[in-house]
Design an enzyme around this catalytic site. Structure first.
Site, mmCIF file in Angstrom:
data_model
loop_
_atom_site.group_PDB
_atom_site.id
_atom_site.type_symbol
_atom_site.label_atom_id
_atom_site.label_comp_id
_atom_site.label_asym_id
_atom_site.label_seq_id
_atom_site.Cartn_x
_atom_site.Cartn_y
_atom_site.Cartn_z
ATOM 1 N N GLU A 118 -2.449 -8.647 29.930
ATOM 2 C CA GLU A 118 -1.972 -8.824 31.297
ATOM 3 C C GLU A 118 -2.872 -8.121 32.298
ATOM 4 O O GLU A 118 -2.782 -8.343 33.506
ATOM 5 C CB GLU A 118 -0.527 -8.349 31.430
ATOM 6 C CG GLU A 118 -0.331 -6.882 31.767
ATOM 7 C CD GLU A 118 -0.676 -5.936 30.639
ATOM 8 O OE1 GLU A 118 -1.874 -5.651 30.448
ATOM 9 O OE2 GLU A 118 0.246 -5.489 29.950
ATOM 10 N N HIS A 160 -1.152 4.326 29.691
ATOM 11 C CA HIS A 160 -1.322 3.391 28.569
ATOM 12 C C HIS A 160 -2.753 3.393 28.019
ATOM 13 O O HIS A 160 -2.981 2.883 26.916
ATOM 14 C CB HIS A 160 -0.949 1.969 28.995
ATOM 15 C CG HIS A 160 0.498 1.783 29.295
ATOM 16 N ND1 HIS A 160 1.496 2.133 28.401
ATOM 17 C CD2 HIS A 160 1.128 1.285 30.398
ATOM 18 C CE1 HIS A 160 2.680 1.859 28.950
ATOM 19 N NE2 HIS A 160 2.483 1.361 30.151
ATOM 20 N N ASP A 196 8.024 7.631 32.814
ATOM 21 C CA ASP A 196 7.864 6.209 33.087
ATOM 22 C C ASP A 196 8.763 5.416 32.137
ATOM 23 O O ASP A 196 8.982 5.824 30.987
ATOM 24 C CB ASP A 196 6.404 5.830 32.863
ATOM 25 C CG ASP A 196 6.057 4.441 33.355
ATOM 26 O OD1 ASP A 196 5.459 4.337 34.441
ATOM 27 O OD2 ASP A 196 6.355 3.460 32.645
ATOM 28 N N HIS A 198 8.042 2.787 30.594
ATOM 29 C CA HIS A 198 7.237 2.325 29.462
ATOM 30 C C HIS A 198 6.607 3.516 28.741
ATOM 31 O O HIS A 198 6.095 4.433 29.379
ATOM 32 C CB HIS A 198 6.150 1.362 29.942
ATOM 33 C CG HIS A 198 6.684 0.163 30.655
ATOM 34 N ND1 HIS A 198 6.812 0.108 32.032
ATOM 35 C CD2 HIS A 198 7.151 -1.020 30.178
ATOM 36 C CE1 HIS A 198 7.320 -1.065 32.375
ATOM 37 N NE2 HIS A 198 7.546 -1.765 31.275
ATOM 38 N N ASP A 285 9.791 3.327 37.239
ATOM 39 C CA ASP A 285 10.262 1.993 36.864
ATOM 40 C C ASP A 285 11.520 2.019 36.007
ATOM 41 O O ASP A 285 11.964 0.969 35.535
ATOM 42 C CB ASP A 285 9.158 1.173 36.190
ATOM 43 C CG ASP A 285 8.311 1.973 35.232
ATOM 44 O OD1 ASP A 285 8.569 3.171 35.055
ATOM 45 O OD2 ASP A 285 7.361 1.400 34.665
ATOM 46 N N TYR A 324 7.664 -0.779 39.976
ATOM 47 C CA TYR A 324 7.246 -2.095 40.457
ATOM 48 C C TYR A 324 8.274 -2.770 41.355
ATOM 49 O O TYR A 324 8.067 -3.907 41.759
ATOM 50 C CB TYR A 324 6.875 -2.974 39.256
ATOM 51 C CG TYR A 324 5.885 -2.251 38.383
ATOM 52 C CD1 TYR A 324 4.565 -2.109 38.774
ATOM 53 C CD2 TYR A 324 6.296 -1.624 37.198
ATOM 54 C CE1 TYR A 324 3.662 -1.381 38.014
ATOM 55 C CE2 TYR A 324 5.401 -0.901 36.431
ATOM 56 C CZ TYR A 324 4.089 -0.779 36.845
ATOM 57 O OH TYR A 324 3.196 -0.045 36.102
#
Length: 343
Positions: A118, A160, A196, A198, A285, A324
């Site tokens: 992505e 990440h 976060d 994620h 997020d 986001y």
């Protein structure tokens, strides 16, 4: 609290992200940082400084040299190969494929260093990634000089990114480099707390075999959430790092009561472990209306999270990660900082 922020973040603005089988405007886009910047000023956090240039010494010490060379030259190689769009590889290595020899072809090389397709690379990505890292480094230097805390408004984010892979909108791992800078300057033990939604797979990967940096992450269960293949509760470190990783994977629909209990446990473990400095991967997020997440935190919850983090009493660098829900990202981010400052 001093804030470090570079206008060069705008250099990175991919026009497409692969999501749900179609190309969409990327969720990670320049307006995210602009909303945070404006909210900082609205709330009186106006001590905002340009970070200057990135110090590549700490980056090179932690990152794979081939990976850095790829990031710096990927766009030029892509264009030289006649590719018309942004750098999005067609293939990435999978099970039982050869990993010992990086491809010469730029499409293959991009796939070799990519962990999630992505994330596109543009002509400005390298410059923006360096500016993001510069903000994190400047915040660390400010805290190391005696400040209680600082906020690096990093964009693109970093948690990440591993030492040799990019993806999840991340290219250089800001939080990991900041943690290592604290270590290099004499801190015996450093903690990275990732809130976060994620999982911070890149940060975990970098420190997984080390016992001097404690990594804790509160995140969506990997069975259900990106990055899917790391962040399980039984990942606790390896070798010298055994016991220095703590993962708190939580299911869809998690609200603040369960989320904050996990945060409190992570804080207690950091305190018991004896950290001398703290790096917070500050993603917001976990918010209830985030378009690519499934937790149910509300804006006031982020202020309370900041208050809880402050109880550690450690020199603290906040590095911006995800978030986001564009119109709320500034409110939620600044709520964490204000909660920390007002605790």
């Amino acid at each position: 609290m001093k804030v470090f922020f570079s206008e060069d973040h705008r250099l990175h603005f991919p026009q497409a992200e692969l999501s749900g089988g179609q190309f969409v405007t990327p969720y990670e886009r320049p307006s995210r940082a602009e909303y945070v910047y404006q909210r900082l000023k609205q709330q009186g956090l106006r001590d905002i400084a340009d970070p200057g240039a990135c110090d590549m010494g700490p980056v090179r010490a932690m990152m794979d040299p081939g990976f850095l060379a790829f990031l710096e030259t990927a766009w030029d190689q892509w264009k030289a190969a006649g590719c018309a769009g942004e750098v999005i590889p067609a293939a990435i290595p999978a099970r039982r494929m050869q990993m010992a020899r990086p491809p010469r072809n730029i499409d293959g090389l991009a796939g070799y260093y990519c962990l999630a397709q992505e994330t596109a690379i543009t002509g400005g990505t390298w410059g923006a990634a360096l500016s993001s890292m510069a903000s994190a480094q400047a915040a660390q230097r400010h805290v190391a000089a005696g400040a209680r805390a600082a906020f690096a408004l990093c964009r693109p984010p970093g948690h990440h990114a591993t030492a040799d892979m990019y993806g999840g909108y991340c290219f250089l791992n800001n939080a990991a480099v900041v943690a290592q800078m604290f270590r290099d300057q004499g801190a015996g033990r450093v903690a990275v707390l990732d809130i976060d939604f994620h999982h911070g797979n890149g940060t975990q990967d970098i420190f997984y075999g080390r016992g001097d940096v404690f990594f804790a992450s509160v995140h969506g269960a990997p069975e259900d959430a990106f990055p899917y293949f790391l962040g399980f509760a039984d990942e606790t470190g390896a070798g010298a790092g055994e016991g220095a990783t703590a993962n708190y994977p939580l299911p869809p629909g998690t609200g603040y009561d369960r989320w904050s209990a996990a945060l409190d446990d992570a804080i207690a473990r950091i305190r018991a472990w004896g950290a001398e400095a703290l790096v917070v991967s500050l993603g917001v997020d976990a918010y209830k209306d985030d378009p690519i997440s499934f937790f149910r935190l509300d804006s006031p919850d982020f202020a309370d999270a900041g208050r809880r983090i402050e109880t550690l009493g450690l020199p603290t660098v906040f590095c911006m990660e995800g978030g986001y829900a564009i119109e709320a990202v500034g409110i939620n981010t600044v709520n964490v900082l204000e909660g920390f400052l007002g605790a």
